[in-house]
Design an enzyme around this catalytic site. Structure first.
Site, PDB file in Angstrom:
ATOM      1  N   LYS A   1       0.762  -1.059  -0.152  1.00 46.48           N
ATOM      2  CA  LYS A   1      -0.034   0.007  -0.033  1.00 46.48           C
ATOM      3  C   LYS A   1       0.736   1.189  -0.314  1.00 46.48           C
ATOM      4  O   LYS A   1       0.422   1.963  -0.895  1.00 46.48           O
ATOM      5  CB  LYS A   1      -1.159  -0.009   1.393  1.00 46.48           C
ATOM      6  CG  LYS A   1      -1.611  -1.077   1.249  1.00 46.48           C
ATOM      7  CD  LYS A   1      -2.562  -0.696   2.714  1.00 46.48           C
ATOM      8  CE  LYS A   1      -1.994  -0.424   3.789  1.00 46.48           C
ATOM      9  NZ  LYS A   1      -1.565  -2.015   4.863  1.00 46.48           N
TER      10      LYS A   1
ATOM     11  N   ARG B   1      -9.447   0.979   8.532  1.00 50.15           N
ATOM     12  CA  ARG B   1      -9.042  -0.911   9.105  1.00 50.15           C
ATOM     13  C   ARG B   1     -10.464  -1.117  10.081  1.00 50.15           C
ATOM     14  O   ARG B   1      -9.958  -2.710  10.212  1.00 50.15           O
ATOM     15  CB  ARG B   1      -8.694  -0.650   9.765  1.00 50.15           C
ATOM     16  CG  ARG B   1      -6.547  -0.482   9.100  1.00 50.15           C
ATOM     17  CD  ARG B   1      -5.331  -0.271   9.737  1.00 50.15           C
ATOM     18  NE  ARG B   1      -4.572  -1.121  10.002  1.00 50.15           N
ATOM     19  CZ  ARG B   1      -3.137  -0.709   9.067  1.00 50.15           C
ATOM     20  NH1 ARG B   1      -3.055   0.938   8.770  1.00 50.15           N
ATOM     21  NH2 ARG B   1      -2.395  -1.467   9.183  1.00 50.15           N
TER      22      ARG B   1
ATOM     23  N   ARG C   1      12.147  -5.865   4.439  1.00 51.32           N
ATOM     24  CA  ARG C   1      11.285  -4.262   4.300  1.00 51.32           C
ATOM     25  C   ARG C   1      12.231  -4.335   4.847  1.00 51.32           C
ATOM     26  O   ARG C   1      12.406  -4.863   6.559  1.00 51.32           O
ATOM     27  CB  ARG C   1      10.072  -4.393   4.246  1.00 51.32           C
ATOM     28  CG  ARG C   1       9.641  -2.736   4.352  1.00 51.32           C
ATOM     29  CD  ARG C   1       8.444  -2.844   4.114  1.00 51.32           C
ATOM     30  NE  ARG C   1       7.825  -2.913   5.714  1.00 51.32           N
ATOM     31  CZ  ARG C   1       6.013  -2.786   5.600  1.00 51.32           C
ATOM     32  NH1 ARG C   1       5.326  -2.294   4.641  1.00 51.32           N
ATOM     33  NH2 ARG C   1       5.765  -3.585   6.570  1.00 51.32           N
TER      34      ARG C   1
ATOM     35  N   ARG D   1      11.704  -1.808  10.510  1.00 48.30           N
ATOM     36  CA  ARG D   1      10.892  -1.630  11.491  1.00 48.30           C
ATOM     37  C   ARG D   1       9.967  -2.699  12.619  1.00 48.30           C
ATOM     38  O   ARG D   1      10.079  -4.382  12.588  1.00 48.30           O
ATOM     39  CB  ARG D   1       9.815  -1.545  11.006  1.00 48.30           C
ATOM     40  CG  ARG D   1       9.064  -0.247  10.404  1.00 48.30           C
ATOM     41  CD  ARG D   1       7.899   0.180   9.397  1.00 48.30           C
ATOM     42  NE  ARG D   1       6.914  -0.564   9.757  1.00 48.30           N
ATOM     43  CZ  ARG D   1       5.605  -0.358   9.739  1.00 48.30           C
ATOM     44  NH1 ARG D   1       5.755   0.138   8.954  1.00 48.30           N
ATOM     45  NH2 ARG D   1       4.577  -0.590  10.304  1.00 48.30           N
TER      46      ARG D   1
ATOM     47  N   ARG E   1      -0.164  -9.168  13.548  1.00 53.59           N
ATOM     48  CA  ARG E   1      -1.227  -8.180  12.181  1.00 53.59           C
ATOM     49  C   ARG E   1      -1.251  -9.070  11.439  1.00 53.59           C
ATOM     50  O   ARG E   1      -2.285  -7.871  10.618  1.00 53.59           O
ATOM     51  CB  ARG E   1      -0.077  -7.382  11.419  1.00 53.59           C
ATOM     52  CG  ARG E   1       1.317  -5.791  12.972  1.00 53.59           C
ATOM     53  CD  ARG E   1       2.340  -5.668  12.129  1.00 53.59           C
ATOM     54  NE  ARG E   1       1.647  -4.515  11.327  1.00 53.59           N
ATOM     55  CZ  ARG E   1       2.646  -4.091  10.432  1.00 53.59           C
ATOM     56  NH1 ARG E   1       3.962  -4.553  10.465  1.00 53.59           N
ATOM     57  NH2 ARG E   1       2.662  -2.693   9.106  1.00 53.59           N
TER      58      ARG E   1
HETATM   59  P1  AMP Z   1       0.728   0.605   8.863  1.00 56.92           P
HETATM   60  O1  AMP Z   1       1.835   1.024   8.960  1.00 56.92           O
HETATM   61  O2  AMP Z   1      -0.309   1.485   7.738  1.00 56.92           O
HETATM   62  O3  AMP Z   1       1.374  -0.395   8.939  1.00 56.92           O
HETATM   63  O4  AMP Z   1       0.691   0.302  10.460  1.00 56.92           O
HETATM   64  C1  AMP Z   1       1.351   0.576  11.553  1.00 56.92           C
HETATM   65  C2  AMP Z   1       0.482  -0.330  12.510  1.00 56.92           C
HETATM   66  O5  AMP Z   1       0.106   1.419  12.821  1.00 56.92           O
HETATM   67  C3  AMP Z   1      -0.927  -0.748  12.860  1.00 56.92           C
HETATM   68  O6  AMP Z   1      -0.187  -2.167  12.745  1.00 56.92           O
HETATM   69  C4  AMP Z   1      -1.703  -0.722  13.787  1.00 56.92           C
HETATM   70  O7  AMP Z   1      -1.445  -0.555  14.930  1.00 56.92           O
HETATM   71  C5  AMP Z   1      -1.562   0.944  14.096  1.00 56.92           C
HETATM   72  N1  AMP Z   1      -2.534   1.831  12.765  1.00 56.92           N
HETATM   73  C6  AMP Z   1      -1.951   2.231  11.234  1.00 56.92           C
HETATM   74  N2  AMP Z   1      -3.084   2.482  10.677  1.00 56.92           N
HETATM   75  C7  AMP Z   1      -4.479   2.049  11.761  1.00 56.92           C
HETATM   76  C8  AMP Z   1      -5.916   2.435  11.508  1.00 56.92           C
HETATM   77  N3  AMP Z   1      -6.592   2.876  10.901  1.00 56.92           N
HETATM   78  N4  AMP Z   1      -6.414   1.998  12.624  1.00 56.92           N
HETATM   79  C9  AMP Z   1      -5.613   1.238  13.993  1.00 56.92           C
HETATM   80  N5  AMP Z   1      -4.538   1.330  13.962  1.00 56.92           N
HETATM   81  C10 AMP Z   1      -3.703   1.463  13.064  1.00 56.92           C
END
Ligand code: AMP
Length: 207
Positions: free
Chosen positions: A13, A88, A122, A152, A163
């Protein structure tokens, strides 16, 4: 143009959002990046969010929804934006609908095995947000700003599995939700270049 990029963690994404942003001149809004920025700045929100993020769990809806609402008020969002990682949950989707008219939801489809492989390989640039796959090239520094790349914490295998579970249990049902609204287009998450050809075709057909 207001776009949702939807997909499992590691589906690409972020990479697609950056490519769309460059080609169509609209900003990427990554709730993950906004949360990580709060964690790095040690804000109150960051302190709360960190506990969830480090376990591979979702940050509570009300916090993420506020973050999204604040972000879309900024000037650079007036011609549209790309939502990367939001919504989400069903509640986030409902709140999103109250605040914005989305043109299209692009779902990047990828297998669980491939997600694990990508997450392990990654690396990200903590400075400019660049995303790299080190499976083929053992790159150590960002080739745009030379900053040392990091893995990360939540891309480590145990957390990535959590996740993926979170995605399957809480987010995946949104695919059906947007399908029923006839807003969903699915692309295959092959190479970033191949995926972007499909994404671009969809977006150009909207113009
Ligand atoms: P990402 O970089 O989008 O994979 O997000 C990393 C982490 O941030 C996720 O595993 C969640 O813990 C948190 N997070 C990001 N976006 C959301 C969302 N829309 N709702 C809830 N938690 C989020």
């Amino acid at each position: 143009m207001k776009i949702i990029l939807f997909g499992a963690p590691g589906s690409g994404k972020g990479t697609q959002a950056k490519l769309i942003s460059k080609a169509f001149g609209i900003p990427q809004i990554s709730t993950g990046d906004l949360l990580r920025d709060n964690v790095a700045r040690q804000t109150k929100l960051g302190e709360i969010a960190k506990g969830y993020m480090n376990k591979g769990l979702l940050v509570p809806d009300e916090l993420v929804i506020d973050l999204f609402k604040d972000r879309i008020k900024q000037n650079d969002c007036k011609n549209g934006y790309i939502l990367d990682g939001f919504p989400r949950t069903y509640e986030q989707a409902i709140q999103l609908e109250k605040n914005a008219k989305i043109d299209i939801v692009i779902h990047i489809d990828i297998s669980t095995k491939e997600i694990e492989r990508r997450a392990v390989n990654r690396r990200v640039c903590p400075s400019c947000g660049g995303i790299y796959n080190i499976a083929d090239k053992k790159i150590k520094n960002c080739n745009k700003c030379q900053t040392k790349l990091i893995h990360r914490d939540d891309d480590k295998i145990e957390i990535i599995r959590e996740r993926i579970n979170t995605y399957l249990n809480q987010s995946q049902s949104l695919i059906k939700y947007y399908e029923e609204k006839k807003m969903l287009k699915t692309v295959s998450g092959n190479t970033p270049e191949e995926t972007f050809v499909e994404v671009k075709k969809i977006l150009l057909s909207l113009k």
